[in-house]
Design a protein around this motif. Structure first.
Motif, PDB file in Angstrom:
ATOM      1  N   SER A 121       0.826  -1.209   0.000  1.00 54.21           N
ATOM      2  CA  SER A 121       0.000   0.000   0.000  1.00 54.21           C
ATOM      3  C   SER A 121       0.858   1.255   0.000  1.00 54.21           C
ATOM      4  N   VAL A 122       1.728   1.381   0.981  1.00 53.83           N
ATOM      5  CA  VAL A 122       2.632   2.533   1.043  1.00 53.83           C
ATOM      6  C   VAL A 122       3.923   2.144   0.334  1.00 53.83           C
ATOM      7  N   THR A 123       3.805   1.898  -0.978  1.00 56.93           N
ATOM      8  CA  THR A 123       4.948   1.456  -1.784  1.00 56.93           C
ATOM      9  C   THR A 123       4.959   2.222  -3.105  1.00 56.93           C
ATOM     10  N   THR A 124       6.099   2.197  -3.765  1.00 58.78           N
ATOM     11  CA  THR A 124       6.223   2.889  -5.047  1.00 58.78           C
ATOM     12  C   THR A 124       5.339   2.252  -6.111  1.00 58.78           C
ATOM     13  N   VAL A 125       5.373   0.919  -6.210  1.00 56.12           N
ATOM     14  CA  VAL A 125       4.575   0.235  -7.233  1.00 56.12           C
ATOM     15  C   VAL A 125       3.092   0.505  -7.025  1.00 56.12           C
ATOM     16  N   SER A 126       2.617   0.464  -5.779  1.00 53.13           N
ATOM     17  CA  SER A 126       1.188   0.685  -5.523  1.00 53.13           C
ATOM     18  C   SER A 126       0.789   2.107  -5.892  1.00 53.13           C
ATOM     19  N   ASP A 127       1.645   3.087  -5.597  1.00 51.01           N
ATOM     20  CA  ASP A 127       1.328   4.467  -5.952  1.00 51.01           C
ATOM     21  C   ASP A 127       1.294   4.663  -7.463  1.00 51.01           C
ATOM     22  N   VAL A 128       2.284   4.102  -8.160  1.00 50.01           N
ATOM     23  CA  VAL A 128       2.345   4.247  -9.620  1.00 50.01           C
ATOM     24  C   VAL A 128       1.138   3.584 -10.268  1.00 50.01           C
ATOM     25  N   PHE A 129       0.786   2.383  -9.814  1.00 48.53           N
ATOM     26  CA  PHE A 129      -0.373   1.704 -10.380  1.00 48.53           C
ATOM     27  C   PHE A 129      -1.662   2.453 -10.053  1.00 48.53           C
ATOM     28  N   GLU A 130      -1.784   2.930  -8.828  1.00 43.46           N
ATOM     29  CA  GLU A 130      -3.012   3.631  -8.422  1.00 43.46           C
ATOM     30  C   GLU A 130      -3.232   4.863  -9.286  1.00 43.46           C
ATOM     31  N   LEU A 131      -2.178   5.605  -9.555  1.00 39.28           N
ATOM     32  CA  LEU A 131      -2.317   6.788 -10.398  1.00 39.28           C
ATOM     33  C   LEU A 131      -2.702   6.392 -11.823  1.00 39.28           C
ATOM     34  N   ALA A 132      -2.011   5.400 -12.380  1.00 36.39           N
ATOM     35  CA  ALA A 132      -2.299   4.977 -13.756  1.00 36.39           C
ATOM     36  C   ALA A 132      -3.699   4.404 -13.882  1.00 36.39           C
ATOM     37  N   ASN A 133      -4.203   3.753 -12.839  1.00 39.76           N
ATOM     38  CA  ASN A 133      -5.525   3.133 -12.889  1.00 39.76           C
ATOM     39  C   ASN A 133      -6.640   4.110 -12.544  1.00 39.76           C
ATOM     40  N   THR A 134      -6.285   5.229 -11.890  1.00 35.79           N
ATOM     41  CA  THR A 134      -7.274   6.249 -11.542  1.00 35.79           C
ATOM     42  C   THR A 134      -7.459   7.260 -12.666  1.00 35.79           C
ATOM     43  N   LEU A 135      -6.398   7.572 -13.374  1.00 31.06           N
ATOM     44  CA  LEU A 135      -6.449   8.604 -14.410  1.00 31.06           C
ATOM     45  C   LEU A 135      -7.489   8.334 -15.508  1.00 31.06           C
ATOM     46  N   PRO A 136      -7.662   7.090 -15.994  1.00 27.53           N
ATOM     47  CA  PRO A 136      -8.665   6.881 -17.044  1.00 27.53           C
ATOM     48  C   PRO A 136     -10.056   7.335 -16.630  1.00 27.53           C
ATOM     49  N   ASN A 137     -10.447   7.028 -15.398  1.00 24.49           N
ATOM     50  CA  ASN A 137     -11.763   7.440 -14.928  1.00 24.49           C
ATOM     51  C   ASN A 137     -11.855   8.955 -14.816  1.00 24.49           C
ATOM     52  N   LEU A 138     -10.799   9.568 -14.286  1.00 26.93           N
ATOM     53  CA  LEU A 138     -10.782  11.027 -14.168  1.00 26.93           C
ATOM     54  C   LEU A 138     -10.852  11.699 -15.539  1.00 26.93           C
TER      55      LEU A 138
END
Length: 565
Positions: free
Chosen positions: A50-67
């Motif tokens: 959760s508090v990791t680089t991979v999780s942050d990078v994936f979360e941003l990439a997976n959130t941006l399409p909806n935004l």
């Protein structure tokens, strides 16, 4: 047998379903989808932390399409295309088949164009959002984005096809399709964990990331969204509309509809631009994570993933209770406004604000009391990460009651056919949000950025509530504010009393001991929340009776009736 004057090519009329049955089907689909979405989020943290680089990078990439979808196309579809689909379905001789075919063709072409442009610009978009990221982080972000950005097309397709089904009376499919999405995503995450190990064991990082991991994490996330959209074509085919690609959109009324929906479109665009600015700021800590992990001892730093998990928790009361009540509220207020019945409108607004408070105020206190175990639930099994997430939950939870309050006050203006005022309120809130984003980016140290953004989330809701209140008082006068405040004061006292009981239960379970039971793993965190939450809930029911909060019955009655249906 057909009567001589009946059209031979008319599609069958949609099956009639009672309002209660439709509501039950839609509500059950929403609840199941939210529950599975919760499971999916937990599994993501099990897989990549959760508090990791991979999780942050994936979360941003997976959130941006909806935004991006909501920013570029979502408002147009909901405010322009959807009303046109409903109107054509109800008034056209062919059940709207020709008109809907043209709109679907236009929507598909527009979505393909938008998606193609966004995918082509994936690199600049990732670099813009991840300003302080390292080259390795940007590279992984671009890889994820190329797999996740096509979701824009399928989000739009799901919206348009789903609203065609709704217009024809097939309500359940639109609400249940996200369940399929979550099932696909959950299955893929289970395969990921089985193939590559959980984060607590393998600690997946940029250095050992592989294309196979990208496939099961990012590509399968898009497969889930695609499935959510494509599954709707089966019930669409059963409607008998005989839809097919049709071109030629001149004179079908879209420009008129767009002008009428202009304020609604502008409101959505302003809100999402401000949210995008906050998301960009929330991505800042990810670039500094290697520096903080190199400290002695290593320091956990919250990022986009932790913020989104905390945001999901704090918005649950509004999503489950607030929106359900707001739907009924809007219909009643609109009817009262049409009839010129000010007293009826005030009564509906006052009742809904008081009833909603029973759930949202208690939820805020519960989130604060059990922030630690809830953070541990999303920690990937790392107690230090759970503690950081719990702190973010504590900050953001303050805004939970105001989210529903602001939303409902805004509905009061829409009920009066006034979309201009909500737009102006949103402009003010957006300016505040952008100012906060600039201040946070320039002044906050990296390890405090997410806490500042979480505070901004809460402050947004408080500010919009205050603005709506001031404007509404000038518009309609007193809307039973004294009674609303009295009820909320009683609810707050009852919630705090229950919170004390919850805190004692958490203490007995070892929640305040770093080596205690709740901090052992994610399963013990679930058990803690279940046991402690039950104890706190029972105490709350008693405290509501003690404080003479009459709105409890009004909240429970429709829930029990829905369960009975």
């Amino acid at each position: 047998m057909r009567s001589p004057g009946e059209r031979q090519d008319a599609p069958p009329a949609p099956a009639r379903r009672s309002g209660a049955a439709s509501s039950a089907i839609m509500a059950s689909g929403t609840l199941v989808s939210r529950a599975l979405g919760f499971v999916k989020t937990v599994l993501i943290t099990v897989a990549i932390g959760s508090v990791t680089t991979v999780s942050d990078v994936f979360e941003l990439a997976n959130t941006l399409p909806n935004l991006i979808y909501v920013l570029v196309a979502g408002g147009i579809f909901n405010a322009v295309l959807v009303p046109q689909i409903i109107k054509a379905s109800r008034t056209a001789d062919d059940g709207g088949a020709d008109y809907i075919s043209r709109l679907l063709t236009l929507a598909v072409l527009a979505l393909l164009g938008v998606t193609a442009v966004v995918v082509a610009l994936a690199g600049p978009i990732v670099r813009t959002m991840g300003t302080d990221w390292t080259e390795a982080q940007l590279s992984l972000g671009l890889t994820f984005a190329l797999f996740t950005f096509p979701q824009i097309f399928f989000y739009g397709l799901y919206t348009v096809v789903g609203q065609v089904l709704n217009a024809r009376g097939a309500f359940g499919w639109y609400m249940w399709a996200p369940v399929v999405n979550n099932v696909v995503a959950i299955a893929a995450l289970l395969v990921f964990i089985q193939q590559f190990g959980a984060f607590a064991e393998a600690e997946h990082s940029l250095d050992d990331w592989t294309p196979a991991k990208t496939f099961w994490l990012a590509a399968m996330a898009t497969v889930g969204v695609a499935t959510q959209a494509l599954v709707l074509f089966w019930p669409l085919g059963r409607l008998g509309l005989r839809l097919r690609p049709r071109f030629g959109w001149r004179g079908i009324g879209l420009s008129t509809a767009a002008r009428l929906a202009g304020w609604t479109l502008a409101t959505g665009i302003i809100a999402n631009l401000a949210f995008l600015a906050l998301t960009k700021v929330a991505a800042i800590p990810t670039g500094y994570r290697p520096e903080y992990l190199a400290m002695d001892p290593p320091q956990q730093i919250a990022g986009v993933a932790a913020l989104n998990q905390a945001s999901m928790l704090y918005s649950l009361p509004h999503g489950v209770i607030g929106l359900s009540i707001a739907t009924v509220l809007f219909n009643r207020m609109a009817a009262a406004s049409t009839d010129g019945d000010r007293a009826g409108m005030v009564a509906s607004l006052s009742s809904s604000l008081r009833i909603t408070g029973v759930a949202t105020v208690f939820a805020t206190v519960a989130l604060v009391v059990f922030a630690g175990p809830l953070g541990m639930l999303f920690s990937g099994g790392v107690p230090s990460a759970g503690a950081v997430i719990g702190q973010v939950v504590t900050v953001i939870a303050i805004g939970a009651p105001f989210m529903s309050t602001s939303f409902m006050l805004g509905r009061a203006f829409y009920a009066q056919e006034d979309a201009r005022t909500p737009f102006l309120v949103q402009v003010g809130v957006a300016l505040f949000t952008v100012a906060c984003a600039l201040l946070i980016a320039s002044l906050a140290p990296p390890h405090l950025v997410i806490f500042a953004v979480a505070g901004c989330y809460a402050a947004q809701n408080i500010l919009s509530t205050l603005i709506y209140h001031l404007v509404l008082v000038r518009r309609i006068g007193d809307y039973d504010l004294a009674r609303i405040m009295d009820s909320h004061a009683r609810i707050l006292v009852a919630s705090l009393l229950a919170g004390v009981v919850g805190a004692v239960a958490l203490f007995l379970l070892g929640g305040y001991d770093p080596d205690g039971f709740p901090w052992t793993n994610q399963l013990t965190a679930i058990a803690t929340v279940a046991v402690g939450g039950t104890v706190m809930g029972i105490a709350y029911l008693g405290a509501l009776r003690l404080c003479r909060v009459r709105e409890l019955d009004s909240l429970v009655r429709p829930v029990l009736a829905r369960l009975a249906r």
